[in-house]
Design a protein around this motif. Structure first.
Motif, PDB file in Angstrom:
ATOM      1  N   UNK A 156       0.885  -1.153   0.000  1.00 35.03           N
ATOM      2  CA  UNK A 156       0.000   0.000   0.000  1.00 35.03           C
ATOM      3  C   UNK A 156       0.928   1.210   0.000  1.00 35.03           C
ATOM      4  N   UNK A 157       1.210   1.722  -1.187  1.00 39.14           N
ATOM      5  CA  UNK A 157       2.216   2.775  -1.312  1.00 39.14           C
ATOM      6  C   UNK A 157       3.568   2.195  -0.952  1.00 39.14           C
ATOM      7  N   UNK A 158       4.227   2.758   0.053  1.00 41.76           N
ATOM      8  CA  UNK A 158       5.532   2.257   0.515  1.00 41.76           C
ATOM      9  C   UNK A 158       5.409   1.239   1.641  1.00 41.76           C
ATOM     10  N   UNK A 159       4.187   0.920   2.042  1.00 48.50           N
ATOM     11  CA  UNK A 159       3.967   0.053   3.199  1.00 48.50           C
ATOM     12  C   UNK A 159       3.563  -1.347   2.759  1.00 48.50           C
ATOM     13  N   UNK A 160       4.352  -2.317   3.188  1.00 49.33           N
ATOM     14  CA  UNK A 160       4.055  -3.706   2.855  1.00 49.33           C
ATOM     15  C   UNK A 160       2.889  -4.191   3.709  1.00 49.33           C
ATOM     16  N   UNK A 161       1.976  -4.960   3.079  1.00 48.86           N
ATOM     17  CA  UNK A 161       0.818  -5.524   3.768  1.00 48.86           C
ATOM     18  C   UNK A 161       1.048  -7.023   3.886  1.00 48.86           C
ATOM     19  N   UNK A 162       0.969  -7.554   5.124  1.00 46.94           N
ATOM     20  CA  UNK A 162       1.194  -8.966   5.345  1.00 46.94           C
ATOM     21  C   UNK A 162       0.058  -9.786   4.751  1.00 46.94           C
ATOM     22  N   UNK A 163       0.397 -10.873   4.048  1.00 47.29           N
ATOM     23  CA  UNK A 163      -0.599 -11.738   3.440  1.00 47.29           C
ATOM     24  C   UNK A 163      -1.274 -12.575   4.516  1.00 47.29           C
TER      25      UNK A 163
END
Length: 167
Positions: A156-163
């Motif tokens: 999400x933009x520069x922020x990784x989202x954990x699966x």
């Protein structure tokens, strides 16, 4: 449940008729509690008892305000202030603060657990968050995007989202 009413003398005849109509309506109402005529002697006794309680309360407040605990103890019929302290209830808990003294930095960080982020540096896993904003600003769209990124994995933009699983 008795109600005591005292009607003051009325100057205006129209006002007295209006008040009489209100009283008749009130008496006809089934929700009105039963009325009782109180003899003057009984009313005077109730007023004097109320005045006695009030004067006792005022004397107690004055004794406490003037920092005279001996007088306050006498009002309660006790001999001294130690009896007053003994009569006071004890605290129901023993939550005395325990000061550990100076703690070494190793002991201070020994129990530290680094935050576990679901969305890097934005939302931690295992916490409940509230998304608030005015109507029509896109709260639902953002949360649906985060849900889709969680199901598929992504950023999400520069922020990784954990699966993970989405409900």
């Amino acid at each position: 449940m008795p109600i005591n009413t005292v009607a003051p003398e009325l100057d205006d005849v129209a006002e007295s008729e209006l008040r009489a109509e209100r009283i008749v309506r009130m008496l006809d109402d089934p929700r009105t509690p039963p009325l009782r005529i109180v003899p003057d002697a009984e009313l005077a006794a109730a007023q004097s008892a109320r005045e006695a309680r009030k004067s006792t309360s005022m004397a107690l407040l004055k004794a406490l305000r003037d920092n005279r605990p001996d007088n306050a103890a006498k009002i309660f019929g006790l001999k001294s202030t130690t009896d007053l302290r003994r009569a006071a209830p004890k605290a129901a808990n023993d939550n005395a603060p325990v000061y550990p003294g100076i703690v070494s930095s190793r002991d201070f960080v020994a129990g530290f657990v680094p935050p576990d982020y679901h969305v890097d540096h934005v939302a931690q896993a295992g916490f409940i968050y509230s998304v608030t904003a005015m109507t029509g600003t896109g709260k639902t769209a953002v949360m649906l995007l985060i849900a889709a990124l969680t199901a598929l994995g992504g950023t999400l933009g520069d922020h990784e989202v954990r699966k993970g699983r989405v409900l």
